[in-house]
Enzyme design. Structure first.
Site, PDB file in Angstrom:
ATOM      1  N   ASP A  29       0.831  -1.204   0.000  1.00  0.00           N
ATOM      2  CA  ASP A  29       0.000   0.000   0.000  1.00  0.00           C
ATOM      3  C   ASP A  29       0.865   1.254   0.000  1.00  0.00           C
ATOM      4  O   ASP A  29       0.607   2.211  -0.736  1.00  0.00           O
ATOM      5  CB  ASP A  29      -0.916  -0.032   1.220  1.00  0.00           C
ATOM      6  CG  ASP A  29      -1.920   1.107   1.230  1.00  0.00           C
ATOM      7  OD1 ASP A  29      -2.523   1.381   0.173  1.00  0.00           O
ATOM      8  OD2 ASP A  29      -2.106   1.721   2.302  1.00  0.00           O
ATOM      9  N   ASN A  53      -2.131 -10.782  -4.700  1.00  0.00           N
ATOM     10  CA  ASN A  53      -1.962 -12.219  -4.873  1.00  0.00           C
ATOM     11  C   ASN A  53      -0.634 -12.617  -4.220  1.00  0.00           C
ATOM     12  O   ASN A  53       0.431 -12.252  -4.715  1.00  0.00           O
ATOM     13  CB  ASN A  53      -1.942 -12.593  -6.359  1.00  0.00           C
ATOM     14  CG  ASN A  53      -3.295 -12.394  -7.013  1.00  0.00           C
ATOM     15  OD1 ASN A  53      -4.324 -12.744  -6.446  1.00  0.00           O
ATOM     16  ND2 ASN A  53      -3.296 -11.819  -8.205  1.00  0.00           N
ATOM     17  N   LYS A  71       2.134 -15.067  -3.649  1.00  0.00           N
ATOM     18  CA  LYS A  71       2.684 -16.235  -4.337  1.00  0.00           C
ATOM     19  C   LYS A  71       3.500 -17.129  -3.406  1.00  0.00           C
ATOM     20  O   LYS A  71       3.375 -18.345  -3.419  1.00  0.00           O
ATOM     21  CB  LYS A  71       3.574 -15.774  -5.496  1.00  0.00           C
ATOM     22  CG  LYS A  71       2.878 -14.845  -6.499  1.00  0.00           C
ATOM     23  CD  LYS A  71       1.858 -15.595  -7.330  1.00  0.00           C
ATOM     24  CE  LYS A  71       1.308 -14.705  -8.440  1.00  0.00           C
ATOM     25  NZ  LYS A  71       0.324 -15.430  -9.276  1.00  0.00           N
ATOM     26  N   ARG A  93      -9.741  11.692 -11.090  1.00  0.00           N
ATOM     27  CA  ARG A  93      -9.099  11.571  -9.776  1.00  0.00           C
ATOM     28  C   ARG A  93      -8.756  10.125  -9.435  1.00  0.00           C
ATOM     29  O   ARG A  93      -8.266   9.846  -8.350  1.00  0.00           O
ATOM     30  CB  ARG A  93     -10.009  12.169  -8.692  1.00  0.00           C
ATOM     31  CG  ARG A  93     -10.200  13.675  -8.820  1.00  0.00           C
ATOM     32  CD  ARG A  93     -10.795  14.299  -7.579  1.00  0.00           C
ATOM     33  NE  ARG A  93     -12.142  13.836  -7.304  1.00  0.00           N
ATOM     34  CZ  ARG A  93     -12.518  13.209  -6.191  1.00  0.00           C
ATOM     35  NH1 ARG A  93     -11.630  12.947  -5.247  1.00  0.00           N
ATOM     36  NH2 ARG A  93     -13.769  12.848  -6.013  1.00  0.00           N
ATOM     37  N   LYS A  94      -9.009   9.204 -10.356  1.00  0.00           N
ATOM     38  CA  LYS A  94      -8.714   7.794 -10.132  1.00  0.00           C
ATOM     39  C   LYS A  94      -7.330   7.443 -10.681  1.00  0.00           C
ATOM     40  O   LYS A  94      -7.025   7.735 -11.834  1.00  0.00           O
ATOM     41  CB  LYS A  94      -9.760   6.903 -10.800  1.00  0.00           C
ATOM     42  CG  LYS A  94     -11.163   7.047 -10.235  1.00  0.00           C
ATOM     43  CD  LYS A  94     -12.118   6.103 -10.948  1.00  0.00           C
ATOM     44  CE  LYS A  94     -13.527   6.202 -10.384  1.00  0.00           C
ATOM     45  NZ  LYS A  94     -14.456   5.285 -11.098  1.00  0.00           N
TER      46      LYS A  94
END
Length: 232
Positions: free
Chosen positions: A156, A175, A177, A198-199
Site C-alpha cells: 500500500d 496475490n 505467491k 481523480r482515479k
C-alpha cells in the site's frame, strides 16, 4: 532474546530517569533537535541506513543512490510525521486537525530494526517507484515468516508513493505467491498504469533481491482527494 534485550534497555532508561528526577522520554517522544543559529527544527529522516540494515539492503541503497546522481531517480525522505504540506492537504478530511498534526506514521512507529525498514526511490518520468523493504522480527506471522498484513501495508505504501499528492486507497488486490522470510530484503516495483480524473490505477510486484523469486503481485485503485470536499 531480542525482545529481552529491548526490555532491558527500556528498564535501564526508566531507572536512570527516576534517579535524575524526571521521566525518560522515548525516542518517539523526544523533541526534534534544533540548529542554534536558525532555530530550525531538524527531523530525522528514517529512509537512511542505520545499523540494523542488512548488507543486501545497504548494497541496493548504494546502487540506487548512484542512479540519483543524474537526476533520473530521487530518494523519497520519510519521517515519523507528515510534512506540513501533507498535513494541510489532509486537514479538510478530519474533524480534529490535531489527529493529522500529532499522529505518528504507522510504519515508522518501531525502533530501528524491529519493524518496517524501507526506503523508496522514484522515477517521475517513468511514473514508477522502487521500494527496498526489510521486515523486522516484530512483523512475524507464521514463525520465521513475515506477516501477510505487514507485506500488504508495504505494498500500500509503495503503490501510494507513485501517486503524488493527497490520496486514499479505494481498492487493493494482492496475490500472495510465496511467503517472505522474516528479516529478509525484498524489492517492490510499482508503476502508475492509468489515470482517469481523480482515479489512479497502479500495479506492483514483490521480488527477492536477485529477482528470481516472485513473492507477491498487486493492483490498486487510489483516489486523489478533492481539497474542496471533506469525508464527513
Amino acid at each position: 532474546m531480542l525482545r529481552s534485550c529491548t526490555a532491558g534497555l527500556r528498564s535501564i532508561w526508566a531507572l536512570r530517569g527516576r534517579r535524575e528526577g524526571a521521566p525518560r522520554l522515548s525516542m518517539d517522544l523526544q523533541p526534534a533537535r534544533r540548529l542554534f543559529s536558525t532555530e530550525k527544527v531538524i527531523h530525522k529522516d528514517w529512509a537512511l541506513p542505520n545499523p540494523s540494515w542488512s548488507k543486501d539492503l545497504k548494497l541496493l541503497f548504494d546502487q540506487f543512490m548512484k542512479k540519483c546522481e543524474d537526476g533520473s531517480w530521487e530518494r523519497l525522505p520519510s519521517y515519523k510525521r507528515r510534512s506540513t504540506q501533507e498535513s494541510e492537504d489532509f486537514k479538510t478530511y478530519f474533524l480534529d486537525p490535531k489527529l493529522v498534526e500529532e499522529a505518528q506514521l504507522f510504519t515508522r512507529g518501531f525502533e530501528d530494526g524491529l519493524g518496517f525498514e524501507y526506503v523508496i526511490f522514484k522515477n517521475n518520468d517513468e511514473k514508477r517507484t522502487v521500494c527496498l523493504f526489510q521486515g523486522g522480527p516484530y512483523l512475524q506471522g507464521v514463525p520465521g515468516l513475515l506477516h501477510g498484513g505487514a507485506m500488504a501495508t508495504m505494498i500500500d505504501i509503495a503503490l501510494g508513493s507513485c501517486t503524488g499528492g493527497a490520496v486514499m486507497t479505494a481498492n487493493l488486490n494482492i496475490n500472495f505467491k510465496r511467503p517472505v522470510p522474516l528479516c529478509s530484503v525484498v524489492v517492490i516495483n510499482s508503476q502508475l498504469d492509468k489515470l482517469e480524473g481523480r482515479k489512479l490505477f497502479l500495479s506492483c510486484n514483490v521480488r527477492s533481491v536477485d529477482e528470481k523469486t516472485l513473492y507477491s503481485e498487486a493492483t490498486g485503485l487510489f483516489i486523489k482527494l478533492d481539497p474542496e470536499k471533506s469525508s464527513t
